[in-house]
Design a protein around this motif. Structure first.
Motif, PDB file in Angstrom:
ATOM      1  N   GLU A  88       0.842  -1.194   0.000  1.00 40.09           N
ATOM      2  CA  GLU A  88       0.000   0.000   0.000  1.00 40.09           C
ATOM      3  C   GLU A  88       0.884   1.254   0.000  1.00 40.09           C
ATOM      4  OE1 GLU A  88      -3.433   2.357   2.560  1.00 40.09           O
ATOM      5  OE2 GLU A  88      -2.571   0.492   3.347  1.00 40.09           O
ATOM      6  N   ILE A  89       0.693   2.086  -1.012  1.00 39.43           N
ATOM      7  CA  ILE A  89       1.413   3.355  -1.119  1.00 39.43           C
ATOM      8  C   ILE A  89       0.423   4.397  -1.636  1.00 39.43           C
ATOM      9  CG2 ILE A  89       3.440   4.555  -2.024  1.00 39.43           C
ATOM     10  CD1 ILE A  89       4.563   1.816  -2.860  1.00 39.43           C
ATOM     11  N   GLU A  90       0.347   5.515  -0.987  1.00 34.52           N
ATOM     12  CA  GLU A  90      -0.526   6.604  -1.432  1.00 34.52           C
ATOM     13  C   GLU A  90      -1.979   6.154  -1.602  1.00 34.52           C
ATOM     14  OE1 GLU A  90       0.499  10.123  -2.521  1.00 34.52           O
ATOM     15  OE2 GLU A  90       1.874   9.468  -0.948  1.00 34.52           O
ATOM     16  N   GLY A  91      -2.434   5.269  -0.710  1.00 36.20           N
ATOM     17  CA  GLY A  91      -3.833   4.862  -0.720  1.00 36.20           C
ATOM     18  C   GLY A  91      -4.221   3.827  -1.750  1.00 36.20           C
ATOM     19  N   ASN A  92      -3.258   3.288  -2.484  1.00 36.39           N
ATOM     20  CA  ASN A  92      -3.528   2.233  -3.455  1.00 36.39           C
ATOM     21  C   ASN A  92      -2.568   1.075  -3.234  1.00 36.39           C
ATOM     22  OD1 ASN A  92      -5.569   3.362  -5.565  1.00 36.39           O
ATOM     23  ND2 ASN A  92      -4.092   5.017  -5.285  1.00 36.39           N
ATOM     24  N   LEU A  93      -2.896  -0.066  -3.810  1.00 36.38           N
ATOM     25  CA  LEU A  93      -2.031  -1.233  -3.731  1.00 36.38           C
ATOM     26  C   LEU A  93      -1.222  -1.351  -5.019  1.00 36.38           C
ATOM     27  CD1 LEU A  93      -4.338  -3.915  -2.086  1.00 36.38           C
ATOM     28  CD2 LEU A  93      -2.491  -2.607  -1.030  1.00 36.38           C
ATOM     29  N   TRP A  94       0.094  -1.592  -4.861  1.00 35.29           N
ATOM     30  CA  TRP A  94       1.016  -1.671  -5.991  1.00 35.29           C
ATOM     31  C   TRP A  94       1.849  -2.950  -5.884  1.00 35.29           C
ATOM     32  CZ3 TRP A  94       0.937   2.561  -9.408  1.00 35.29           C
ATOM     33  CH2 TRP A  94       0.262   3.696  -8.933  1.00 35.29           C
ATOM     34  N   SER A  95       2.207  -3.520  -7.033  1.00 38.95           N
ATOM     35  CA  SER A  95       3.105  -4.672  -7.034  1.00 38.95           C
ATOM     36  C   SER A  95       3.890  -4.714  -8.328  1.00 38.95           C
ATOM     37  CB  SER A  95       2.319  -5.978  -6.849  1.00 38.95           C
ATOM     38  OG  SER A  95       1.448  -6.200  -7.937  1.00 38.95           O
ATOM     39  N   LEU A  96       5.001  -5.430  -8.308  1.00 39.08           N
ATOM     40  CA  LEU A  96       5.870  -5.587  -9.470  1.00 39.08           C
ATOM     41  C   LEU A  96       5.857  -7.034  -9.945  1.00 39.08           C
ATOM     42  CD1 LEU A  96       8.974  -3.525  -8.297  1.00 39.08           C
ATOM     43  CD2 LEU A  96       7.493  -2.935 -10.236  1.00 39.08           C
ATOM     44  N   SER A  97       6.060  -7.207 -11.236  1.00 34.44           N
ATOM     45  CA  SER A  97       6.187  -8.556 -11.798  1.00 34.44           C
ATOM     46  C   SER A  97       7.103  -8.486 -13.004  1.00 34.44           C
ATOM     47  CB  SER A  97       4.817  -9.109 -12.209  1.00 34.44           C
ATOM     48  OG  SER A  97       4.236  -8.314 -13.215  1.00 34.44           O
ATOM     49  N   PRO A  98       7.719  -9.595 -13.382  1.00 31.48           N
ATOM     50  CA  PRO A  98       8.589  -9.588 -14.568  1.00 31.48           C
ATOM     51  C   PRO A  98       7.796  -9.239 -15.822  1.00 31.48           C
ATOM     52  CG  PRO A  98       8.916 -11.574 -13.253  1.00 31.48           C
ATOM     53  CD  PRO A  98       7.702 -10.911 -12.715  1.00 31.48           C
ATOM     54  N   ALA A  99       8.448  -8.567 -16.754  1.00 34.44           N
ATOM     55  CA  ALA A  99       7.831  -8.267 -18.052  1.00 34.44           C
ATOM     56  C   ALA A  99       8.026  -9.470 -18.965  1.00 34.44           C
ATOM     57  CB  ALA A  99       8.453  -7.015 -18.663  1.00 34.44           C
ATOM     58  N   LEU A 100       6.922 -10.044 -19.440  1.00 32.95           N
ATOM     59  CA  LEU A 100       7.001 -11.210 -20.313  1.00 32.95           C
ATOM     60  C   LEU A 100       7.287 -10.786 -21.745  1.00 32.95           C
ATOM     61  CD1 LEU A 100       3.937 -13.235 -18.965  1.00 32.95           C
ATOM     62  CD2 LEU A 100       6.355 -13.545 -18.399  1.00 32.95           C
ATOM     63  N   LEU A 101       8.096 -11.564 -22.434  1.00 33.67           N
ATOM     64  CA  LEU A 101       8.448 -11.262 -23.818  1.00 33.67           C
ATOM     65  C   LEU A 101       7.392 -11.822 -24.766  1.00 33.67           C
ATOM     66  CD1 LEU A 101      12.263 -12.112 -23.728  1.00 33.67           C
ATOM     67  CD2 LEU A 101      11.175  -9.861 -23.462  1.00 33.67           C
ATOM     68  N   GLY A 102       7.307 -11.214 -25.950  1.00 33.16           N
ATOM     69  CA  GLY A 102       6.390 -11.715 -26.960  1.00 33.16           C
ATOM     70  C   GLY A 102       5.386 -10.677 -27.400  1.00 33.16           C
ATOM     71  N   GLU A 103       4.602 -11.048 -28.416  1.00 31.84           N
ATOM     72  CA  GLU A 103       3.580 -10.172 -28.968  1.00 31.84           C
ATOM     73  C   GLU A 103       2.265 -10.940 -29.059  1.00 31.84           C
ATOM     74  OE1 GLU A 103       3.922  -7.011 -29.687  1.00 31.84           O
ATOM     75  OE2 GLU A 103       6.106  -6.893 -29.335  1.00 31.84           O
ATOM     76  N   SER A 104       1.160 -10.215 -28.908  1.00 30.33           N
ATOM     77  CA  SER A 104      -0.142 -10.844 -29.067  1.00 30.33           C
ATOM     78  C   SER A 104      -0.484 -10.941 -30.549  1.00 30.33           C
ATOM     79  CB  SER A 104      -1.220 -10.041 -28.335  1.00 30.33           C
ATOM     80  OG  SER A 104      -1.270  -8.710 -28.831  1.00 30.33           O
ATOM     81  N   ASN A 105      -1.392 -11.837 -30.877  1.00 29.25           N
ATOM     82  CA  ASN A 105      -1.829 -12.027 -32.258  1.00 29.25           C
ATOM     83  C   ASN A 105      -2.880 -10.975 -32.581  1.00 29.25           C
ATOM     84  OD1 ASN A 105      -2.832 -12.910 -34.733  1.00 29.25           O
ATOM     85  ND2 ASN A 105      -2.600 -15.062 -34.210  1.00 29.25           N
ATOM     86  N   SER A 106      -2.555 -10.062 -33.467  1.00 33.52           N
ATOM     87  CA  SER A 106      -3.457  -8.955 -33.781  1.00 33.52           C
ATOM     88  C   SER A 106      -4.539  -9.335 -34.784  1.00 33.52           C
ATOM     89  CB  SER A 106      -2.656  -7.761 -34.326  1.00 33.52           C
ATOM     90  OG  SER A 106      -1.947  -8.125 -35.498  1.00 33.52           O
ATOM     91  N   VAL A 107      -4.422 -10.517 -35.381  1.00 33.81           N
ATOM     92  CA  VAL A 107      -5.403 -10.964 -36.370  1.00 33.81           C
ATOM     93  C   VAL A 107      -6.362 -11.948 -35.718  1.00 33.81           C
ATOM     94  CG1 VAL A 107      -5.772 -12.048 -38.608  1.00 33.81           C
ATOM     95  CG2 VAL A 107      -3.718 -10.678 -38.212  1.00 33.81           C
TER      96      VAL A 107
END
Length: 301
Positions: A88-107
């Motif tokens: 909890e920071i500044e009245g909200n809840l925050w967390s970190l996670s690893p950034a996953l590699l890759g791209e979503s399928n846009s079609v």
């Protein structure tokens, strides 16, 4: 949806991270990544790219459900980003996670839909084996939503002021209830569902699945409830692909449309109470029909 007594509130329109948050976690921002309920930013900390999440207003117990589900999937070997306990920071809840590699399928074409259906069946085969996950606080199975008499009270309350919308919702509610009459749904098992198994929540790298994102709508429900936002009443290839891996039972076909409509009905009634005008999405989706709906493909009079 019922919120527990302890929860944290965020401003929907504010996409700027307070300096106190960045100072506390020791990170700098690259860019805003978006999000429907939870909001996300790509940040850098100690040379690593991470995703910073600002959690939406929900109970700590509800958040714990998501943490446990993602942790279990990670242990099993699914490409998900493990979540830290939020701070909890500044009245909200925050967390970190690893950034996953890759791209979503846009079609979002037939082949993508069919492949996504097969993947969803594999996902359910895994989540069905995850034990000790009680229902996510504040969530219900779809038949519990349809059986809630509060829906009838809300529709009666707004029958004059929002007559056409109420007429549409009431017709679909009555139809959905009739469809599940006689089905012994209480005897059918629940399993953790993703809730938003859409193309943009799946990442691919070199042709391989590299990330499954966004578990904010995850909860325990019938497996057909996971077709809601994945199928949307029209992407039938998702269901055909699913059947290639794990065929649906005949009774599940009867559950398919009521499960989808329950999401739209509950959202509509909540919007009535909040005074939110429909932007066209909910009502439009409720009126969508496809051949796979069978008798429920009948147009509303």
């Amino acid at each position: 949806m019922v919120w527990h007594s302890r929860y944290f509130v965020f401003l929907v329109t504010e996409n700027v991270i307070p300096e106190a948050v960045l100072s506390t976690i020791g990170a700098r921002v690259f860019r805003f990544l978006g999000g429907r309920l939870n909001k996300h930013w790509l940040v850098e900390k100690c040379g690593d790219q991470l995703v910073l999440r600002r959690w939406s207003a929900q109970s700590l117990e509800s958040i714990e459900y998501e943490l446990q589900l993602v942790s279990s999937l990670k242990t099993i070997g699914w490409p998900v980003a493990p979540l830290e306990q939020p701070e909890e920071i500044e009245g909200n809840l925050w967390s970190l996670s690893p950034a996953l590699l890759g791209e979503s399928n846009s079609v979002n074409g037939p082949e993508e839909q069919r492949e996504r259906g097969r993947l969803l069946a594999e996902f359910h085969a895994v989540t069905a084996g995850i034990e000790a996950l009680e229902q996510r606080p504040g969530w219900r199975r779809f038949e519990e939503i349809l059986g809630d008499q509060e829906l009838d009270r809300v529709l009666s309350t707004y029958e004059r002021t929002r007559s056409e919308e109420v007429r549409i919702v009431r017709w679909h509610l009555d139809r959905a209830r009739k469809r599940i009459e006689g089905l012994r749904l209480g005897e059918r098992p629940s399993l953790p569902v993703h809730g938003d198994f859409t193309a943009w929540n799946l990442l691919y790298l070199n042709g391989q699945l590299s990330g499954v994102l966004d578990f904010e709508l995850s909860r325990n429900d019938h497996r057909v409830a996971d077709f809601g936002l994945a199928w949307r009443g029209k992407y039938d290839q998702v269901i055909h692909g699913y059947n290639e891996v794990s065929p649906l039972e005949q009774e599940e076909y009867a559950m398919l449309v009521p499960a989808w409509w329950s999401v739209l009905i509950e959202d509509s009634c909540r919007n009535f109470q909040l005074g939110v005008q429909d932007d066209g999405w909910t009502m439009t989706k409720m009126l969508v029909r496809s051949p796979i709906m069978g008798v429920d493909a009948e147009a509303m009079p």
